[in-house]
Design a protein around this motif. Structure first.
Motif, PDB file in Angstrom:
ATOM      1  N   ILE A 189       2.144   7.867 125.961  1.00 10.00           N
ATOM      2  CA  ILE A 189       1.524   6.709 125.313  1.00 10.00           C
ATOM      3  C   ILE A 189       0.734   7.150 124.088  1.00 10.00           C
ATOM      4  O   ILE A 189       0.863   6.578 122.993  1.00 10.00           O
ATOM      5  CB  ILE A 189       0.604   5.972 126.307  1.00 10.00           C
ATOM      6  CG1 ILE A 189       1.421   5.413 127.475  1.00 10.00           C
ATOM      7  CG2 ILE A 189      -0.165   4.857 125.610  1.00 10.00           C
ATOM      8  CD1 ILE A 189       0.571   4.986 128.661  1.00 10.00           C
ATOM      9  N   ALA A 190      -0.094   8.176 124.267  1.00 10.79           N
ATOM     10  CA  ALA A 190      -0.945   8.641 123.170  1.00 10.79           C
ATOM     11  C   ALA A 190      -0.116   9.167 122.003  1.00 10.79           C
ATOM     12  O   ALA A 190      -0.427   8.895 120.835  1.00 10.79           O
ATOM     13  CB  ALA A 190      -1.886   9.728 123.684  1.00 10.79           C
ATOM     14  N   THR A 191       0.938   9.907 122.293  1.00 13.45           N
ATOM     15  CA  THR A 191       1.770  10.472 121.231  1.00 13.45           C
ATOM     16  C   THR A 191       2.472   9.377 120.436  1.00 13.45           C
ATOM     17  O   THR A 191       2.591   9.462 119.205  1.00 13.45           O
ATOM     18  CB  THR A 191       2.811  11.432 121.828  1.00 13.45           C
ATOM     19  OG1 THR A 191       2.139  12.463 122.556  1.00 13.45           O
ATOM     20  CG2 THR A 191       3.653  12.070 120.736  1.00 13.45           C
ATOM     21  N   SER A 192       2.935   8.338 121.124  1.00 15.43           N
ATOM     22  CA  SER A 192       3.609   7.235 120.431  1.00 15.43           C
ATOM     23  C   SER A 192       2.660   6.540 119.462  1.00 15.43           C
ATOM     24  O   SER A 192       3.017   6.279 118.300  1.00 15.43           O
ATOM     25  CB  SER A 192       4.150   6.233 121.458  1.00 15.43           C
ATOM     26  OG  SER A 192       5.108   6.831 122.301  1.00 15.43           O
ATOM     27  N   PHE A 193       1.453   6.233 119.921  1.00 13.66           N
ATOM     28  CA  PHE A 193       0.475   5.598 119.032  1.00 13.66           C
ATOM     29  C   PHE A 193       0.046   6.551 117.919  1.00 13.66           C
ATOM     30  O   PHE A 193      -0.184   6.128 116.778  1.00 13.66           O
ATOM     31  CB  PHE A 193      -0.741   5.130 119.835  1.00 13.66           C
ATOM     32  CG  PHE A 193      -0.523   3.829 120.553  1.00 13.66           C
ATOM     33  CD1 PHE A 193      -0.538   2.630 119.857  1.00 13.66           C
ATOM     34  CD2 PHE A 193      -0.289   3.796 121.919  1.00 13.66           C
ATOM     35  CE1 PHE A 193      -0.333   1.423 120.504  1.00 13.66           C
ATOM     36  CE2 PHE A 193      -0.078   2.598 122.582  1.00 13.66           C
ATOM     37  CZ  PHE A 193      -0.097   1.402 121.874  1.00 13.66           C
ATOM     38  N   HIS A 194      -0.075   7.819 118.240  1.00  7.80           N
ATOM     39  CA  HIS A 194      -0.462   8.828 117.251  1.00  7.80           C
ATOM     40  C   HIS A 194       0.524   8.851 116.087  1.00  7.80           C
ATOM     41  O   HIS A 194       0.133   8.811 114.910  1.00  7.80           O
ATOM     42  CB  HIS A 194      -0.533  10.195 117.934  1.00  7.80           C
ATOM     43  CG  HIS A 194      -0.588  11.353 116.987  1.00  7.80           C
ATOM     44  ND1 HIS A 194       0.549  11.976 116.502  1.00  7.80           N
ATOM     45  CD2 HIS A 194      -1.637  12.015 116.431  1.00  7.80           C
ATOM     46  CE1 HIS A 194       0.211  12.958 115.697  1.00  7.80           C
ATOM     47  NE2 HIS A 194      -1.113  13.010 115.631  1.00  7.80           N
ATOM     48  N   ASP A 195       1.817   8.889 116.394  1.00  5.36           N
ATOM     49  CA  ASP A 195       2.825   8.995 115.342  1.00  5.36           C
ATOM     50  C   ASP A 195       2.845   7.759 114.448  1.00  5.36           C
ATOM     51  O   ASP A 195       2.912   7.868 113.215  1.00  5.36           O
ATOM     52  CB  ASP A 195       4.207   9.209 115.968  1.00  5.36           C
ATOM     53  CG  ASP A 195       4.324  10.556 116.657  1.00  5.36           C
ATOM     54  OD1 ASP A 195       3.452  11.419 116.435  1.00  5.36           O
ATOM     55  OD2 ASP A 195       5.288  10.745 117.431  1.00  5.36           O
ATOM     56  N   VAL A 196       2.789   6.584 115.057  1.00  2.00           N
ATOM     57  CA  VAL A 196       2.905   5.348 114.279  1.00  2.00           C
ATOM     58  C   VAL A 196       1.630   5.065 113.490  1.00  2.00           C
ATOM     59  O   VAL A 196       1.675   4.789 112.277  1.00  2.00           O
ATOM     60  CB  VAL A 196       3.236   4.162 115.210  1.00  2.00           C
ATOM     61  CG1 VAL A 196       3.233   2.851 114.419  1.00  2.00           C
ATOM     62  CG2 VAL A 196       4.585   4.372 115.873  1.00  2.00           C
ATOM     63  N   ILE A 209      -7.440  12.587 120.473  1.00  5.77           N
ATOM     64  CA  ILE A 209      -8.257  11.382 120.281  1.00  5.77           C
ATOM     65  C   ILE A 209      -7.534  10.175 120.866  1.00  5.77           C
ATOM     66  O   ILE A 209      -8.138   9.324 121.534  1.00  5.77           O
ATOM     67  CB  ILE A 209      -8.556  11.167 118.784  1.00  5.77           C
ATOM     68  CG1 ILE A 209      -9.391  12.334 118.240  1.00  5.77           C
ATOM     69  CG2 ILE A 209      -9.272   9.831 118.564  1.00  5.77           C
ATOM     70  CD1 ILE A 209      -9.677  12.244 116.755  1.00  5.77           C
ATOM     71  N   TYR A 210      -6.241  10.109 120.640  1.00  6.16           N
ATOM     72  CA  TYR A 210      -5.455   9.005 121.193  1.00  6.16           C
ATOM     73  C   TYR A 210      -5.366   9.100 122.719  1.00  6.16           C
ATOM     74  O   TYR A 210      -5.297   8.071 123.404  1.00  6.16           O
ATOM     75  CB  TYR A 210      -4.059   8.993 120.573  1.00  6.16           C
ATOM     76  CG  TYR A 210      -4.059   8.590 119.118  1.00  6.16           C
ATOM     77  CD1 TYR A 210      -4.024   7.251 118.747  1.00  6.16           C
ATOM     78  CD2 TYR A 210      -4.119   9.547 118.112  1.00  6.16           C
ATOM     79  CE1 TYR A 210      -4.028   6.877 117.410  1.00  6.16           C
ATOM     80  CE2 TYR A 210      -4.128   9.185 116.773  1.00  6.16           C
ATOM     81  CZ  TYR A 210      -4.084   7.843 116.429  1.00  6.16           C
ATOM     82  OH  TYR A 210      -4.102   7.474 115.104  1.00  6.16           O
ATOM     83  N   ILE A 211      -5.361  10.314 123.244  1.00  8.20           N
ATOM     84  CA  ILE A 211      -5.383  10.473 124.701  1.00  8.20           C
ATOM     85  C   ILE A 211      -6.676   9.898 125.269  1.00  8.20           C
ATOM     86  O   ILE A 211      -6.668   9.180 126.281  1.00  8.20           O
ATOM     87  CB  ILE A 211      -5.230  11.958 125.082  1.00  8.20           C
ATOM     88  CG1 ILE A 211      -3.800  12.428 124.803  1.00  8.20           C
ATOM     89  CG2 ILE A 211      -5.585  12.188 126.548  1.00  8.20           C
ATOM     90  CD1 ILE A 211      -3.571  13.907 125.044  1.00  8.20           C
ATOM     91  N   ALA A 212      -7.802  10.190 124.608  1.00  4.19           N
ATOM     92  CA  ALA A 212      -9.087   9.657 125.066  1.00  4.19           C
ATOM     93  C   ALA A 212      -9.100   8.130 125.014  1.00  4.19           C
ATOM     94  O   ALA A 212      -9.613   7.462 125.925  1.00  4.19           O
ATOM     95  CB  ALA A 212     -10.217  10.231 124.215  1.00  4.19           C
ATOM     96  N   LEU A 213      -8.521   7.560 123.955  1.00  8.79           N
ATOM     97  CA  LEU A 213      -8.463   6.103 123.842  1.00  8.79           C
ATOM     98  C   LEU A 213      -7.513   5.503 124.880  1.00  8.79           C
ATOM     99  O   LEU A 213      -7.760   4.407 125.397  1.00  8.79           O
ATOM    100  CB  LEU A 213      -8.009   5.709 122.435  1.00  8.79           C
ATOM    101  CG  LEU A 213      -8.971   6.071 121.289  1.00  8.79           C
ATOM    102  CD1 LEU A 213      -8.343   5.757 119.938  1.00  8.79           C
ATOM    103  CD2 LEU A 213     -10.295   5.327 121.453  1.00  8.79           C
ATOM    104  N   THR A 214      -6.444   6.210 125.196  1.00 10.50           N
ATOM    105  CA  THR A 214      -5.479   5.715 126.189  1.00 10.50           C
ATOM    106  C   THR A 214      -6.092   5.660 127.579  1.00 10.50           C
ATOM    107  O   THR A 214      -5.750   4.784 128.389  1.00 10.50           O
ATOM    108  CB  THR A 214      -4.232   6.621 126.201  1.00 10.50           C
ATOM    109  OG1 THR A 214      -3.633   6.632 124.905  1.00 10.50           O
ATOM    110  CG2 THR A 214      -3.215   6.133 127.221  1.00 10.50           C
ATOM    111  N   VAL A 215      -7.003   6.565 127.867  1.00 10.87           N
ATOM    112  CA  VAL A 215      -7.631   6.605 129.189  1.00 10.87           C
ATOM    113  C   VAL A 215      -8.393   5.309 129.480  1.00 10.87           C
ATOM    114  O   VAL A 215      -8.464   4.868 130.638  1.00 10.87           O
ATOM    115  CB  VAL A 215      -8.570   7.826 129.298  1.00 10.87           C
ATOM    116  CG1 VAL A 215      -9.461   7.729 130.533  1.00 10.87           C
ATOM    117  CG2 VAL A 215      -7.752   9.111 129.343  1.00 10.87           C
ATOM    118  N   ILE A 216      -8.933   4.662 128.450  1.00  9.56           N
ATOM    119  CA  ILE A 216      -9.759   3.459 128.658  1.00  9.56           C
ATOM    120  C   ILE A 216      -8.962   2.338 129.335  1.00  9.56           C
ATOM    121  O   ILE A 216      -9.380   1.836 130.391  1.00  9.56           O
ATOM    122  CB  ILE A 216     -10.368   2.991 127.323  1.00  9.56           C
ATOM    123  CG1 ILE A 216     -11.316   4.067 126.780  1.00  9.56           C
ATOM    124  CG2 ILE A 216     -11.112   1.664 127.509  1.00  9.56           C
ATOM    125  CD1 ILE A 216     -11.861   3.766 125.388  1.00  9.56           C
TER     126      ILE A 216
END
Length: 486
Positions: A189-196, A209-216
């Motif tokens: 999930i985090a990698t997909s949002f990171h790339d786009v 950073i996106y991993i931390a946001l995905t945890v929420i």
């Protein structure tokens, strides 16, 4: 076909005394249930009809029907179908073109259908055995591990001492597999949002950073404890997946397809990677029993068409289509996830990446449900009942935060998860169901010339070969990964 006498001899199948399984002798009459009829033929998976056939046990002999004691407010057949589809249509299907790359066009197509049939059959025999042992033990429903335990507990005398081991093996395997898969979900999930997001905004945020946001959002979805409340998430996830597949199919066919340069059968050294990928991707064995147990009409789970058959036919066809045409379209340039082959910066391709990421996020609750239910059943007695609600909140939050921490520490988890998945899904999805059925039917209900025993031996050997192939491939990938970093 056997009668009661066949199960009372010392060398044959007999039942433990009622006191040994926590049931009063009065309720069971200290007499094992009658097996005047054999287990239904393998092709007849409709458990409801089998319980009501005239040649089955009469109500006077065995009045207990576990289906009559299910929760009338349980999940509907449609909800159960949505759960099964979502549990099987995860990140694995995105790797099917790579699987075909490792198998070849013809071999990949044929073996995808065969592996799909084997996985479906193993789920059938697991659920059917669970229904039968529920009737024997006079309990409403049993989970995967409890089914294995009861089959050994009620099985041949020489196997009864392994009842607890069977339960613990399945429980530990399920928890290890699904908690590990939860980590890779967060990374995906985090990698997909990171790339786009990084591409369109120009920011250069690290994937952590996106991993931390995905945890929420995972913390919120992970607090859902009833399977029926996950149905809306599963249904929305299925819609997003269908849209993503439609976009992927569009890019597959936006140019003429070239078949001539694709091998019909790949080199032998790469074929084990194909089996490891397909088994890991297709198997949703850990979700099957919770979904079936949550249904208000479990007799609709098996049979024709039935919830299971409908789900697995859909899954296998989608896997075959995406794998075959994805490989034909992208050839040797195909990547581990076909969404990575979509044009970078194209709004339609990026939409597919985001929709798939959200679909996997909505799947997290279902993925988290299985291991957390197992863990809570093992430890809930250690806490004050008045504190159970708060304890569950803290426990679930802690596990999700830990999963996020592992994902952030090692953002490239795929080789490790593939290793765990290949080992446990091969064992849990194929070996355990076939072995459990064999123990339940032993010694004289294995069919003419013991053909069911021969069939289950074949399944066991196949699962071990898949385990070894998947483990070796994953270990080699891990070695190459860290060698490259050095």
């Amino acid at each position: 076909m056997t009668d009661n006498a066949a199960f009372s001899n010392d060398g044959e199948r007999s039942y433990p005394p009622a006191s040994s399984i926590g049931v009063s002798s009065e309720s069971l009459g200290e007499k094992p249930p009658s097996y005047a009829s054999a287990v239904p033929p393998l092709g007849d998976f409709n458990s409801k009809s089998n319980l009501t056939e005239k040649n089955q046990l009469s109500l006077a002999e065995d009045p207990y029907n576990p289906f009559e004691h299910r929760d009338p407010n349980g999940a509907s057949s449609g909800g159960a179908l949505a759960h099964l589809l979502k549990s099987s249509l995860g990140t694995g299907i995105l790797a099917m073109p790579m699987a075909f790359h490792n198998a070849g066009l013809v071999f990949g197509m044929v073996m995808t259908l065969i592996v799909g049939f084997l996985c479906t059959h193993c789920v059938h025999i697991l659920v059917k055995t669970s229904h039968n042992i529920c009737r024997d033990a006079k309990v409403t429903s049993l989970g995967f591990a409890e089914t294995a335990e009861k089959v050994f507990e009620y099985g041949p005398k020489g196997m009864r001492r392994f009842a607890n081991f069977a339960k613990q093996f399945v429980d530990i395997g399920l928890m290890a597999t699904y908690y590990a898969a939860g980590c890779v979900y967060i990374v995906f999930i985090a990698t997909s949002f990171h790339d786009v997001i990084n591409y369109y905004t120009g920011i250069n945020w690290d994937v952590r950073i996106y991993i931390a946001l995905t945890v929420i959002p995972c913390l919120l979805i992970g607090q859902i404890r009833e399977l029926k409340w996950l149905v809306p998430f599963s249904m929305m996830a299925n819609v997003f997946i269908v849209i993503t597949f439609a976009i992927v199919l569009y890019y597959m066919f936006d140019e003429p397809l070239v078949y001539s340069d694709k091998p019909l059968i790949a080199k032998a050294s790469s074929i084990p990677l194909f089996f490891a990928t397909v088994i890991f991707a297709m198997e949703g064995i850990g979700v099957v029993m919770p979904v079936e147990n949550s249904m208000k009409k479990p007799q609709h789970f098996l049979g024709c068409p039935g919830v299971l058959n409908t789900a697995m036919i859909t899954v296998v066809l989608l896997y075959a289509i995406i794998g075959f045409f994805g490989y034909v379209r992208f050839g040797d340039t195909v990547k581990g996830s076909i969404t990575l082959n979509l044009p970078e910066g194209a709004w339609l391709g990026d939409t597919a990446k985001l929709l798939m990421a959200v679909a996997i996020l909505f799947t997290f609750g279902l993925q988290f449900y299985v291991p957390n239910t197992i863990l809570w059943q093992k430890i809930n007695h250690k806490f004050n009942p008045d504190k159970h609600n708060m304890t569950q909140i803290l426990l679930r939050s802690g596990i999700i935060l830990l999963s996020g921490g592992v994902a952030a520490a090692i953002p490239n988890l795929e080789p490790f998860i593939s290793l765990v998945g290949a080992v446990f899904f091969s064992l849990l999805g194929i070996f355990v169901p076939s072995f459990v059925e064999t123990v339940y039917l032993w010694p004289d209900r294995l069919g003419v010339c013991k053909w069911k025993l021969v069939k289950n031996i074949f399944l066991g050997v196949f699962s071990i070969l898949a385990l070894v192939a998947g483990a070796v491939s994953s270990i080699n990938e891990i070695i190459e990964l860290y060698s490259g970093e050095d």
